[in-house]
Write an enzyme that holds these catalytic residues in place. Structure first.
Site, PDB file in Angstrom:
ATOM      1  N   GLU A 293       0.951  -1.189  -0.009  1.00 17.82           N
ATOM      2  CA  GLU A 293      -0.076  -0.068   0.289  1.00 17.82           C
ATOM      3  C   GLU A 293       0.857   1.256  -0.057  1.00 17.82           C
ATOM      4  OE1 GLU A 293      -1.742   3.443   1.382  1.00 17.82           O
ATOM      5  OE2 GLU A 293      -1.673   2.254   3.262  1.00 17.82           O
ATOM      6  N   CYS A 327      -2.078   8.542   4.524  1.00 20.10           N
ATOM      7  CA  CYS A 327      -2.368   7.973   2.884  1.00 20.10           C
ATOM      8  C   CYS A 327      -3.516   8.307   2.266  1.00 20.10           C
ATOM      9  CB  CYS A 327      -1.959   6.525   2.835  1.00 20.10           C
ATOM     10  SG  CYS A 327      -0.235   5.843   3.298  1.00 20.10           S
TER      11      CYS A 327
END
Length: 542
Positions: A293, A327
């Site tokens: 990720e 994020c």
């Protein structure tokens, strides 16, 4: 599981404590924070259950008080990394063969340790060294990690329960074996829960792990290792190494026994690792699992039917909680002209009400960004925005690193939808807004989809169901986690599995059974009860 089909405790999301004035949890975490601030900690390497101190150290400081030293952490040499590989492979002989319920018990115990005796310590460590306010620390280091541990155990049992059909003549069964080799876990600074989950989820499925935390997360990483050890993770199953990222990565990826990587970090680093794995592919005993990720350039788009106050709250929470260092943080927004005056007013009111400073003062909503290099990068973008034409800084725009790395939450409005801060991941408390003409709704959806290489999170605000449905379809490829009438952050384990595609990663959905499937290699076993004794089939008859 030879003596029963065991049911694990039902996984429930850990309740978030309020830390309101006068509550016992508030007093406890403040006392723990002060004690840890006034102490010095020495973080070793953890290899085969032993603490190794190399003497080559780095220092740890609070980002909001960078002159203060919290302690030191030790850096590995290549021989220590190789030692971690060797001891992990030795530990695998027992760990991979341990009955699954024994592994489950270890990590369920870890969850209860964090929920109880370690809660204030893991939160205070995250507040101190990662500069999270108490709410951000609580939902991350305590609640989310507890959720990962509990739900992963439940997901594991769901996976094991998935079995093929059998007949009266043959019994078909699937074994979910751990990977053959070791898993390399690389974790980021911004979520203590991610730092714990990446090694723990692979280990739960019977794998052994070499874990490299971020150098700016070493303080809470030590608390995580304390929890793992007290919970009963055997020596060698999770090994922690720190130091030169390039040396550690190259050493681990060069091993024939490298079986997978569990990564959260930047897109550039992940791309480099993927390339190295490709170069080394002929050396490996098995094709490695690559799970990552990475970055995001996450968006909020408002339809003309949206509620202006709700849009503004989605922006100020989504962009500025934890200083935009998520994020999933909102970093670009698209607002219709008809709503802009109200949205702008509400955003300015919110930002003006923010207090900024140390997380020890719980009235502070904003604290510091993680490092001086992050501070300098953000300051550079803000300064440029002040100079550029067709760009206006309507809130914030100031910064100061004399005591801590403090960047004011900054709102930029641009007339150019492809302006640099609309496209570039900044990872800080800066959001850029483009005001579009109401009649350009469809074109703006295309703009949102085509502006960024990333595809992590995004949000649509609309009270028009047709518009919400249109946006959901038009933006299906540019957000792995898509929110309707909510901010684009705050995924909850078991409720919103998290991950994105494009340059945002492999979309293997942490917080779901999908991620755990990457850490097993199924073996199909067919047992025939009465074996044929003649090769001839009926069609061969005269």
């Amino acid at each position: 599981m030879g003596k029963g089909f065991f049911q694990v405790p039902t996984a429930l999301n850990e309740p978030v404590k309020s830390y309101a004035p006068g509550t016992p949890e508030r007093e406890e975490v403040l006392a723990t924070y002060k004690s840890m601030y006034n102490s010095s900690v020495d973080v070793p390497l953890y290899i085969n259950g032993e603490e190794i101190r190399t003497g080559d150290t780095g220092t740890m400081s609070p980002p909001h008080d960078h002159k203060h030293i919290l302690g030191t952490y030790h850096k590995a040499e290549k021989k220590h990394v190789q030692q971690a590989i060797d001891t992990a492979l030795e530990a695998r002989k027992k760990w991979a063969n341990l009955p699954w319920e024994q592994r489950a018990a270890v990590f369920l115990r870890a969850a209860e340790l964090i929920a109880g005796p370690y809660r204030s310590k893991i939160n205070a460590a995250t507040m101190l060294a990662q500069s999270k306010n108490i709410y951000q620390a609580e939902i991350d280091a305590a609640c989310e990690f507890i959720d990962f541990l509990r739900f992963n155990v439940e997901f594991m049992t769901q996976i094991y329960n998935e079995q093929p059909e059998s007949t009266s003549a043959a019994w078909n069964r699937l074994e979910y074996r751990p990977l053959e080799g070791f898993v390399y876990a690389i974790t980021p600074f911004n979520f203590t829960a991610i730092a714990g989950n990446l090694p723990a989820s692979a280990a739960l499925m019977g794998n052994v792990v070499v874990w490299k935390p971020s150098s700016t997360q070493m303080y809470s990483a030590k608390v995580l290792m304390d929890v793992f050890q007290e919970a009963g993770v055997p020596a060698g199953v999770i090994n922690l190494v720190a130091g030169s990222p390039s040396m550690i990565t190259e050493t681990l990826l060069a091993s024939p026994d490298f079986a997978g990587i569990h990564f959260t970090g930047s897109t550039g680093v992940f791309n480099d690792i993927w390339g190295k794995i490709g170069t080394n592919i002929h050396n490996y005993k098995t094709y490695p699992r690559i799970v990552g990720e990475t970055g995001g350039k996450d968006f909020i788009i408002a339809h003309p039917s949206a509620n202006a106050k709700q849009v503004a709250t989605g922006i100020t929470r989504g962009a500025f909680e934890y200083q935009g260092q998520k994020c999933s943080a909102a970093s670009r927004a698209y607002i219709p002209k008809s709503l802009w005056a109200d949205v702008e007013k509400y955003i300015k009111e919110d930002v003006a009400s923010f207090k900024m400073g140390s997380p020890e003062d719980m009235s502070n909503f904003i604290t510091a960004v993680i490092t001086e290099s992050s501070f300098d990068k953000l300051a550079k973008y803000i300064d440029q925005a002040k100079k550029d034409e067709d760009v206006t800084v309507i809130a914030g725009g100031n910064y100061d690193k004399s005591v801590g790395y403090f960047i004011e939450p900054t709102v930029i409005v641009t007339k150019d939808p492809k302006y640099t801060t609309m496209c570039t991941e900044l990872f800080g408390p800066v959001i850029t807004i483009f005001v579009y003409e109401d009649e350009a709704w469809e074109e703006t959806l295309q703009l949102v989809d085509g502006t960024s290489e990333y595809a992590l999170t995004g949000a649509i605000f609309s009270t028009d169901r047709y518009a919400a449905a249109e946006a959901t379809k038009a933006l299906e490829n540019c957000a792995g986690n898509f929110y309707i009438n909510d901010k684009c952050t705050g995924a909850v384990v078991g409720q919103q599995p998290f991950g994105g595609a494009r340059a945002s990663g492999t979309n293997d959905k942490a917080g779901s059974y999908l991620n755990l499937l990457r850490w097993v290699s199924p073996r199909m076993i067919k047992e025939t009860f009465v074996s044929p004794a003649d090769y001839r089939y009926p069609f061969l008859g005269e």
